[in-house]
Motif scaffolding. Structure first.
Motif, PDB file in Angstrom:
ATOM      1  N   LYS A   1      -0.582 -31.579 -32.699  1.00 27.07           N
ATOM      2  CA  LYS A   1       0.566 -30.326 -32.843  1.00 27.07           C
ATOM      3  C   LYS A   1       0.691 -29.707 -31.644  1.00 27.07           C
ATOM      4  O   LYS A   1      -0.442 -28.812 -30.462  1.00 27.07           O
ATOM      5  N   LEU A   2       1.759 -29.761 -31.027  1.00 23.95           N
ATOM      6  CA  LEU A   2       1.966 -29.592 -29.463  1.00 23.95           C
ATOM      7  C   LEU A   2       3.273 -28.725 -29.442  1.00 23.95           C
ATOM      8  O   LEU A   2       4.091 -28.678 -30.499  1.00 23.95           O
ATOM      9  N   ARG A   3       3.012 -27.200 -29.025  1.00 24.36           N
ATOM     10  CA  ARG A   3       3.697 -26.271 -28.777  1.00 24.36           C
ATOM     11  C   ARG A   3       4.566 -26.769 -27.485  1.00 24.36           C
ATOM     12  O   ARG A   3       3.989 -26.611 -26.297  1.00 24.36           O
ATOM     13  N   HIS A   4       6.197 -26.831 -27.537  1.00 28.52           N
ATOM     14  CA  HIS A   4       6.748 -27.147 -26.090  1.00 28.52           C
ATOM     15  C   HIS A   4       6.386 -26.279 -24.707  1.00 28.52           C
ATOM     16  O   HIS A   4       6.321 -26.386 -23.820  1.00 28.52           O
ATOM     17  N   TYR A   5       6.526 -24.948 -25.314  1.00 29.67           N
ATOM     18  CA  TYR A   5       5.843 -24.053 -24.605  1.00 29.67           C
ATOM     19  C   TYR A   5       5.514 -23.555 -25.150  1.00 29.67           C
ATOM     20  O   TYR A   5       5.394 -22.973 -26.242  1.00 29.67           O
ATOM     21  N   LEU A   6       4.600 -21.966 -24.103  1.00 27.85           N
ATOM     22  CA  LEU A   6       3.819 -20.843 -24.949  1.00 27.85           C
ATOM     23  C   LEU A   6       3.733 -19.307 -23.852  1.00 27.85           C
ATOM     24  O   LEU A   6       4.877 -19.342 -22.821  1.00 27.85           O
ATOM     25  N   THR A   7       4.202 -18.173 -25.493  1.00 30.26           N
ATOM     26  CA  THR A   7       4.670 -17.025 -24.882  1.00 30.26           C
ATOM     27  C   THR A   7       3.062 -16.765 -24.490  1.00 30.26           C
ATOM     28  O   THR A   7       2.466 -17.325 -24.056  1.00 30.26           O
ATOM     29  N   GLU A   8       3.759 -15.442 -23.813  1.00 31.97           N
ATOM     30  CA  GLU A   8       2.171 -14.934 -22.867  1.00 31.97           C
ATOM     31  C   GLU A   8       0.882 -14.436 -24.073  1.00 31.97           C
ATOM     32  O   GLU A   8      -0.565 -15.255 -24.019  1.00 31.97           O
ATOM     33  N   GLU A   9       1.311 -14.629 -25.356  1.00 32.57           N
ATOM     34  CA  GLU A   9       0.096 -14.461 -26.412  1.00 32.57           C
ATOM     35  C   GLU A   9      -0.756 -15.479 -26.882  1.00 32.57           C
ATOM     36  O   GLU A   9      -1.883 -15.943 -26.837  1.00 32.57           O
TER      37      GLU A   9
ATOM     38  N   ILE B   1       6.116 -29.791 -22.090  1.00 37.63           N
ATOM     39  CA  ILE B   1       5.977 -29.120 -21.406  1.00 37.63           C
ATOM     40  C   ILE B   1       7.046 -28.559 -20.649  1.00 37.63           C
ATOM     41  O   ILE B   1       6.250 -28.846 -19.824  1.00 37.63           O
ATOM     42  N   LYS B   2       7.174 -27.284 -20.769  1.00 36.28           N
ATOM     43  CA  LYS B   2       7.289 -26.068 -19.388  1.00 36.28           C
ATOM     44  C   LYS B   2       6.423 -26.216 -18.350  1.00 36.28           C
ATOM     45  O   LYS B   2       6.724 -25.009 -17.066  1.00 36.28           O
TER      46      LYS B   2
END
Length: 169
Positions: free
Chosen positions: A81-89, A126-127
């Motif tokens: 599973k790949l998240r495209h960008y991240l929040t601080e959390e 990803i960013k």
């Protein structure tokens, strides 16, 4: 041949079979679809995951995430599973990538090879300039997979190592 393929309706039967083999919580990878039935998986879950990967109808606080199944020829051997960008959390928590290799295929290098394939995709998706991971300290095999793919440990707490892999875009 080993390759990654996005979740899709055409392979729903094999994807469902793989999802049912991944426990509800596998070393930190949450599989909330472990108890679903095939109709729900095909009619609701797959379309929702495909939409979520495009940023459509995301639940509050979620980021786009694409599910990739790792295939060896005509068999699914794992899930990434790949998240495209991240929040601080997420930067301070689970990071960009979660993965699981099906029990029958563990210890054969599939996690390392699959992660290598996904890292190549990260360069265009990803960013951030680094891929963020977290791994339970009890999951030494997964830590070794990350380190083999160029990760360095940047932080740790009582339960987790936090690693990063720099990427050049």
């Amino acid at each position: 041949m080993l390759y990654l393929k996005q979740i899709n309706l055409e392979d729903a039967d094999k994807e469902f079979e793989a999802i049912k083999k991944i426990p509800e919580n596998e070393n930190g990878l949450e599989n909330k679809y472990f108890n679903c039935n095939f109709k729900e998986f095909k009619d609701t879950i797959i379309p929702t995951l495909i939409n979520n990967s495009k940023g459509v109808n995301l639940p509050e606080g979620y980021v786009p995430c694409t599910w990739y199944f790792l295939w060896k020829d005509n068999n699914i051997v794992g899930l990434f599973k790949l998240r495209h960008y991240l929040t601080e959390e997420l930067k301070n928590g689970s990071g960009h990538i979660g993965y699981a290799i099906l029990n029958d295929y563990r210890g054969k290098g599939y996690a390392s090879a699959g992660l290598k394939l996904l890292i190549d995709l990260c360069k265009t998706i990803i960013k951030e300039d680094e891929i963020y991971f977290s791994v339970r300290k009890t999951n030494i095999a997964s830590l070794k997979v990350q380190l083999k793919n160029g990760a360095t440990i940047v932080n740790e707490n009582d339960d987790h190592f936090y690693t990063r892999i720099p990427i050049k875009k």
